[in-house]
Design a protein around this motif. Structure first.
Motif, PDB file in Angstrom:
ATOM      1  N   ASN A 180       0.822  -1.207   0.000  1.00  0.00           N
ATOM      2  CA  ASN A 180       0.000   0.000   0.000  1.00  0.00           C
ATOM      3  C   ASN A 180       0.858   1.259   0.000  1.00  0.00           C
ATOM      4  N   GLY A 181       0.361   2.275  -0.684  1.00  0.00           N
ATOM      5  CA  GLY A 181       1.052   3.556  -0.765  1.00  0.00           C
ATOM      6  C   GLY A 181       0.687   4.243  -2.064  1.00  0.00           C
ATOM      7  N   LEU A 205      -2.440  -7.099 -14.194  1.00  0.00           N
ATOM      8  CA  LEU A 205      -2.465  -6.133 -13.096  1.00  0.00           C
ATOM      9  C   LEU A 205      -3.664  -6.470 -12.221  1.00  0.00           C
ATOM     10  N   GLU A 206      -3.451  -6.509 -10.913  1.00  0.00           N
ATOM     11  CA  GLU A 206      -4.509  -6.928  -9.998  1.00  0.00           C
ATOM     12  C   GLU A 206      -4.464  -6.084  -8.724  1.00  0.00           C
ATOM     13  N   ASN A 207      -5.643  -5.683  -8.257  1.00  0.00           N
ATOM     14  CA  ASN A 207      -5.772  -4.947  -6.984  1.00  0.00           C
ATOM     15  C   ASN A 207      -4.944  -3.668  -6.964  1.00  0.00           C
ATOM     16  N   LEU A 208      -5.070  -2.875  -8.008  1.00  0.00           N
ATOM     17  CA  LEU A 208      -4.320  -1.621  -8.112  1.00  0.00           C
ATOM     18  C   LEU A 208      -5.247  -0.477  -8.486  1.00  0.00           C
ATOM     19  N   SER A 246      -3.886  -3.723  -1.840  1.00  0.00           N
ATOM     20  CA  SER A 246      -5.329  -3.485  -1.861  1.00  0.00           C
ATOM     21  C   SER A 246      -5.628  -2.473  -2.956  1.00  0.00           C
ATOM     22  N   ALA A 247      -6.743  -2.669  -3.647  1.00  0.00           N
ATOM     23  CA  ALA A 247      -7.045  -1.835  -4.812  1.00  0.00           C
ATOM     24  C   ALA A 247      -7.211  -0.367  -4.450  1.00  0.00           C
ATOM     25  N   ASP A 248      -7.821  -0.077  -3.315  1.00  0.00           N
ATOM     26  CA  ASP A 248      -8.059   1.312  -2.932  1.00  0.00           C
ATOM     27  C   ASP A 248      -6.796   2.023  -2.462  1.00  0.00           C
ATOM     28  N   SER A 249      -5.890   1.286  -1.845  1.00  0.00           N
ATOM     29  CA  SER A 249      -4.754   1.917  -1.160  1.00  0.00           C
ATOM     30  C   SER A 249      -3.414   1.712  -1.847  1.00  0.00           C
ATOM     31  N   THR A 250      -3.376   0.940  -2.915  1.00  0.00           N
ATOM     32  CA  THR A 250      -2.156   0.805  -3.709  1.00  0.00           C
ATOM     33  C   THR A 250      -2.375   1.604  -4.984  1.00  0.00           C
ATOM     34  N   VAL A 251      -1.788   2.788  -5.034  1.00  0.00           N
ATOM     35  CA  VAL A 251      -2.099   3.757  -6.089  1.00  0.00           C
ATOM     36  C   VAL A 251      -0.829   4.108  -6.861  1.00  0.00           C
ATOM     37  N   ILE A 252      -0.897   3.942  -8.173  1.00  0.00           N
ATOM     38  CA  ILE A 252       0.183   4.396  -9.052  1.00  0.00           C
ATOM     39  C   ILE A 252      -0.334   5.639  -9.757  1.00  0.00           C
ATOM     40  N   SER A 253       0.280   6.769  -9.452  1.00  0.00           N
ATOM     41  CA  SER A 253      -0.243   8.060  -9.890  1.00  0.00           C
ATOM     42  C   SER A 253       0.793   8.810 -10.713  1.00  0.00           C
TER      43      SER A 253
END
Length: 574
Positions: free
Chosen positions: A295-296, A357-360, A317-324
């Protein structure tokens, strides 16, 4: 080397399967528990300031366990069995131990320091007494104590490992384990065997051998034969798991395996997603590389190049693992006098095939407007791409399914399962085949959902099956699609359409740009329901499919190409 460690543990687990079958039902039902780690600097968490590369193996250990197992690492630099108690660390552990937990005990490096009375504990005296105290308290709490002999030092003389580097402490611990009937993991032996197999020179890359000028925290460099870097800590954690698999099957059944772990807190192999991808093997046509991203929010542009095949990238986790990444079309190329355009505006590029890609969450936060233009979140340019439980969020042009042809000459294929996709205008667009199943498609303003540019003669373009179309408050005039090119092909099967969907359903493209698509594009629905389903009011040049026609839009049929040697099962990507 990471993949070698994982394969070794997998083989050991297979051998342990028979033992698992003999495990009592009570042990089998122990579905969640905590492992408490107590020990010294070889296990302990580290201060990462200044780019410090040192890691204790306890930092990496949770990456080998599923989410039902919690690991608390109380280990501390410089501690012995004595000072861990006298300095107050043990009191915290004792307060937290619960019935059904495990206590992993590993000391020895600092107990031998005779010149330091605050730490010294004689191997055949106080050291054993202290171990017995930890064991006694753990059992009183209903926890299971486990003894781990110390990690070997990397002391070589003429390429021969000094096997006396830990004095009598491993033997003293073994005696306590036997007398107290406690499970013992002989980490001294397995780490010595590992170091001997590598030799002096090759083993240095796992330890704190830091060249001068390479790490801000250590400007003069460092030569340390006791403490490991991230690579070494991962290896030692893997060796610990190998021993667990042999003796503690009730824990081994919770093992999970990732070839690479990305974590911003230093508990992974790398800090960034791109570093992890760059470390993957080239042209791996058979073996899958599994990458866990903790997560991050990872503020970076990510590119999977054409030579990195068969990657399975999994977010914690999909909500909390963010690639921005906030790139946008109107920004200028560095050092150039022109802008990056739509294709250059993406934050996540996939130029390879057989990628999952899963849960991202993949996010482009650039916004929109004349000064921004398009801002792509995900750019796909490969075949057999699988997106599962992902959130893909931007504004205009969220997903660009760019890839036209695979290496066999057939169209590139994408599969989106249980995904959330959000945007404003044409936010799913491009020429590839893409199958969207059980997805939520969310419109943020009155505009268009899709803008396919399916090549002429290609039977399939976009298929939405069992999807749900939603909209932000106040949005009430959204079209299912418009043809970016004349032969656009988009079909909705058994989808729930919100009230924001315009009764016309579809819109032609402005004629001054290219042929409008009327009469050439194929836009169709079957089984649409919800307030936006209005088959009688759809534009005349769209189609309402019969049941027989709709049967041609199953996943298997849409994804099949004559050049395939076997049907694609997306789960094989994983």
């Amino acid at each position: 080397m990471i993949k070698t460690t994982i394969r070794t543990i997998s083989l050991i687990l297979a051998a342990a399967a028979a033992t698992l079958l003999l495990t009592s039902s009570a042990e089998q039902e122990r579905s969640s528990f905590t492992i408490h780690l107590i020990g010294d600097s070889t296990m302990a968490p580290k201060d990462l300031s200044g780019g410090n590369p040192e890691r204790g193996w306890g930092m990496m250990f949770p990456n080998f366990l599923d989410d039902s197992v919690k690991v608390i690492n109380y280990a501390h630099n410089g501690r012995s069995t004595k000072s861990f108690m006298t300095l107050g660390h043990w009191a915290k552990v004792e307060a937290n131990l619960q019935k059904g937990d495990y206590l992993f005990i590993q000391f020895g490096h600092n107990d031998s320091k005779q010149s330091d009375t605050t730490r010294y504990a004689a191997a055949w005296g106080a050291y054993q007494d202290n171990l017995r105290h930890y064991i006694k308290v753990a059992r009183e709490k209903g926890a299971t104590p486990v003894l781990l002999t110390p990690v070997s030092r990397r002391w070589f003389k003429a390429d021969t490992l000094d096997e006396t580097c830990l004095e009598d402490y491993p033997q003293a611990m073994k005696q306590v384990a036997e007398q107290e009937n406690v499970t013992l993991l002989d980490i001294t032996k397995v780490t010595m065997d590992w170091l001997k197999s590598l030799g002096d020179t090759a083993s240095r890359e796992y330890f704190m051998w830091v060249a001068p000028g390479t790490v801000p925290a250590m400007p003069e460099g460092k030569t340390d034969n006791t403490h490991t870097n991230a690579k070494g800590a991962r290896k030692v954690a893997g060796l610990v798991c190998s021993e667990i698999a042999k003796q503690l099957p009730e824990i081994a059944r919770h093992f999970v395996y990732y070839d690479i772990v990305v974590a911003q807190d230093g508990t992974g192999d790398y800090f960034t997603v791109q570093e992890a991808i760059d470390a993957c093997p080239d042209y791996s046509h058979e073996e899958i590389t599994r990458i866990l991203i903790r997560n991050g929010v990872y503020n970076e542009m990510v590119t999977i190049p054409h030579n990195k095949f068969r990657l399975h990238i999994i977010g914690e986790s999909a909500d909390s693992t963010v690639i921005s990444c906030g790139k946008y079309a109107r920004q200028m190329w560095p050092g150039r006098d022109f802008n990056v355009g739509t294709s250059g505006s993406a934050g996540f590029y996939i130029h390879s095939s057989y990628v999952t890609l899963e849960n991202l969450t993949i996010l482009n936060p650039a916004g929109e407007g004349k000064e921004i233009g398009q801002a792509v979140a995900l750019f796909t340019n490969g075949d057999h791409l699988f997106f599962k439980n992902c959130r893909i969020i931007a504004n205009q042009d969220t997903i660009y399914t760019y890839g036209r042809w695979n290496k066999e000459g057939g169209p590139c294929r994408n599969y989106f399962l249980n995904c959330y996709i959000e945007g404003t205008t044409d936010f799913i667009f491009g020429p590839s085949i893409a199958y969207f199943e059980n997805c939520t498609i969310h419109s943020k303003k009155n505009s268009y959902v899709t803008a396919a540019s399916t090549p002429e003669g290609q039977k399939y373009g976009y298929v939405f099956h069992n999807c749900r179309l939603t909209a932000a408050e106040g949005v009430d005039k959204v079209y299912l699609g418009r043809p970016w090119r004349p032969y656009a092909n988009t079909v909705f099967i058994d989808c729930e359409l919100g009230s924001h969907i315009h009764p016309d359903g579809w819109k032609s493209w402005p004629r001054e740009l290219w042929p409008s698509g009327e009469g050439t594009a194929f836009y169709a629905e079957y089984g649409s329901y919800g307030p936006g389903a209005s088959p009688d009011t759809r534009v005349k040049w769209s189609t309402q499919l019969t049941r027989k026609q709709a049967a041609e839009y199953t996943f298997e049929k849409v994804m099949h190409q004559d050049t395939d040697t076997k049907a694609w099962n997306p789960e094989d990507n994983r």
